[in-house]
Write a protein that holds these residues in place. Structure first.
Motif, short mmCIF file in Angstrom:
data_model
loop_
_atom_site.label_atom_id
_atom_site.label_comp_id
_atom_site.label_asym_id
_atom_site.label_seq_id
_atom_site.Cartn_x
_atom_site.Cartn_y
_atom_site.Cartn_z
N ARG A 29 -2.20 -13.09 43.27
CA ARG A 29 -3.33 -13.31 42.37
C ARG A 29 -2.96 -12.94 40.93
NH1 ARG A 29 -6.57 -10.69 45.26
NH2 ARG A 29 -6.63 -8.73 44.11
N THR A 30 -2.12 -11.93 40.79
CA THR A 30 -1.67 -11.52 39.46
C THR A 30 -0.81 -12.60 38.81
OG1 THR A 30 -1.73 -9.17 40.06
CG2 THR A 30 -0.33 -9.75 38.22
N GLY A 31 -0.08 -13.32 39.64
CA GLY A 31 0.85 -14.32 39.14
C GLY A 31 2.28 -13.84 39.14
N LEU A 32 2.49 -12.67 39.70
CA LEU A 32 3.83 -12.11 39.76
C LEU A 32 4.54 -12.64 41.00
CD1 LEU A 32 4.56 -8.41 38.94
CD2 LEU A 32 5.87 -9.60 40.67
N ARG A 33 5.80 -13.04 40.83
CA ARG A 33 6.50 -13.72 41.92
C ARG A 33 7.69 -12.94 42.46
NH1 ARG A 33 6.39 -17.97 45.01
NH2 ARG A 33 8.32 -18.87 44.24
N ARG A 34 8.27 -12.06 41.69
CA ARG A 34 9.52 -11.41 42.09
C ARG A 34 9.25 -9.97 42.54
NH1 ARG A 34 13.06 -11.60 37.12
NH2 ARG A 34 14.80 -11.14 38.52
N ILE A 35 9.97 -9.56 43.60
CA ILE A 35 9.75 -8.23 44.16
C ILE A 35 11.03 -7.67 44.74
CG2 ILE A 35 9.10 -9.12 46.45
CD1 ILE A 35 6.95 -6.85 46.53
N ASP A 36 11.19 -6.36 44.62
CA ASP A 36 12.23 -5.61 45.32
C ASP A 36 11.54 -4.79 46.41
OD1 ASP A 36 14.64 -6.26 44.01
OD2 ASP A 36 14.16 -4.91 42.36
N VAL A 37 11.97 -4.93 47.65
CA VAL A 37 11.45 -4.08 48.73
C VAL A 37 12.48 -2.98 48.97
CG1 VAL A 37 10.64 -4.00 51.11
CG2 VAL A 37 10.28 -6.06 49.75
N LEU A 38 12.08 -1.75 48.71
CA LEU A 38 13.01 -0.62 48.73
C LEU A 38 12.68 0.31 49.88
CD1 LEU A 38 12.75 0.16 44.90
CD2 LEU A 38 14.41 -1.32 46.05
N PRO A 39 13.57 0.48 50.84
CA PRO A 39 13.28 1.35 51.98
C PRO A 39 13.19 2.82 51.58
CG PRO A 39 15.58 0.65 52.03
CD PRO A 39 14.92 -0.12 50.92
N TYR A 40 12.12 3.48 52.02
CA TYR A 40 11.98 4.91 51.78
C TYR A 40 13.09 5.67 52.49
CZ TYR A 40 10.45 9.64 52.92
OH TYR A 40 10.42 10.99 53.12
N HIS A 41 13.61 6.70 51.81
CA HIS A 41 14.55 7.63 52.43
C HIS A 41 14.15 9.05 52.03
CE1 HIS A 41 16.38 8.16 48.48
NE2 HIS A 41 16.46 6.84 48.37
N ASP A 42 14.66 10.03 52.75
CA ASP A 42 14.25 11.41 52.50
C ASP A 42 15.31 12.21 51.75
OD1 ASP A 42 16.15 11.62 54.46
OD2 ASP A 42 14.87 12.65 55.92
N THR A 43 16.03 11.55 50.85
CA THR A 43 17.08 12.23 50.08
C THR A 43 16.52 13.41 49.29
OG1 THR A 43 18.26 10.13 49.87
CG2 THR A 43 18.88 11.89 48.35
N ALA A 44 15.29 13.30 48.81
CA ALA A 44 14.71 14.35 47.97
C ALA A 44 14.29 15.58 48.76
CB ALA A 44 13.51 13.81 47.21
N LYS A 45 14.27 15.47 50.09
CA LYS A 45 13.76 16.58 50.92
C LYS A 45 14.53 17.87 50.66
CE LYS A 45 12.76 17.66 55.77
NZ LYS A 45 12.78 17.13 57.15
N GLU A 46 15.84 17.79 50.60
CA GLU A 46 16.66 18.98 50.39
C GLU A 46 16.44 19.57 49.01
OE1 GLU A 46 19.05 22.12 50.98
OE2 GLU A 46 18.32 20.70 52.50
N LYS A 47 16.19 18.71 48.03
CA LYS A 47 15.92 19.20 46.67
C LYS A 47 14.63 20.02 46.65
CE LYS A 47 18.12 15.20 44.48
NZ LYS A 47 17.92 14.04 43.57
N TYR A 48 13.61 19.54 47.35
CA TYR A 48 12.35 20.28 47.41
C TYR A 48 12.57 21.65 48.06
CZ TYR A 48 9.09 16.64 45.86
OH TYR A 48 8.40 15.74 45.11
N SER A 49 13.39 21.67 49.10
CA SER A 49 13.67 22.92 49.80
C SER A 49 14.31 23.94 48.87
CB SER A 49 14.57 22.65 51.01
OG SER A 49 14.91 23.85 51.66
#
Length: 221
Positions: A161-181
């Motif tokens: 509906r916006t008219g936007l056509r291009r997209i990146d689908v990026l898989p979630y990963h938990d790389t930041a988990k250790e940083k939070y710890s």
């Protein structure tokens, strides 16, 4: 209570403390960027301003973009879109491409996981596209948050509906988990597994139903 003044770093006799990060000028940033000019010229690429959120410092970002454009560099702003429209409008003429996060279009879910309403993010991307900006949506695919068919179809319908056509689908990963710890902070997605290949394939299939094309040029199956 720590005031983040840095005085303890200066007086610590064992040099056991250090400040991470530093204040820099626009000239410093542009000079650092230009160190890779040969790479930009050979690859056809340019400079991406990311973060954090670069639009948290709109005046500084605009000056950096101006410096880069004066040097003939292509420019990209990687943003969550959660910023006043005036901030986005200020950098729009100097930005060749916006990489724009769309996590969910459901307001309640956006408030729950992002901590803010979705309206500003969605309104801003609508206005950017209407103004003729080059925008690629970026969907961080997070199991249990936006991987269900209903959420994906809502996102696909909104972008169509916006008219936007291009997209990146990026898989979630938990790389930041250790940083939070290490920072003694709670990781809100502690029990969320990384997105699987099946999650990615299903998401691409559903988004393809709405005419969305992956930013690398391959039509979603």
């Amino acid at each position: 209570m720590c005031a983040l003044c840095g005085r303890c770093v200066e007086v610590c006799p064992a040099k056991a403390r250090e400040l991470v990060g530093k204040k820099v000028t626009v000239d410093y940033v542009v000079k650092e960027v230009l160190k890779d000019r040969v790479f930009y010229e050979e690859s056809g690429g340019g400079v991406t301003f990311s973060g954090g959120e670069p639009l948290m410092q709109p005046a500084f970002l605009r000056e950096c973009l101006e410096g880069c454009k004066e040097e003939g560099l292509n420019t990209v702003v990687d943003t969550s879109g959660f910023a006043p429209w005036d901030s986005i409008k200020a950098v729009f003429p100097l930005t060749d491409l916006f990489l724009y996060d769309i996590k969910t279009v459901d307001d309640a879910r956006h408030r729950e996981y992002v901590g803010a309403p979705s309206a500003l993010v969605l309104d801003n991307v609508n206005r950017l596209v209407a103004e003729g900006a080059c925008v690629v949506a970026r969907l961080p695919l997070i199991p249990g948050v936006n991987t269900d068919d209903s959420s994906l179809r809502d996102i696909g319908e909104f972008l169509q509906r916006t008219g936007l056509r291009r997209i990146d689908v990026l898989p979630y990963h938990d790389t930041a988990k250790e940083k939070y710890s290490r920072l003694n902070r709670q990781y809100a997605l502690d029990n969320v597994p990384p997105a699987s290949g099946d999650d990615l394939a299903r998401a691409r299939g559903i988004l393809g139903e709405f005419g969305l094309v992956e930013a690398n040029g391959r039509e979603s199956p």
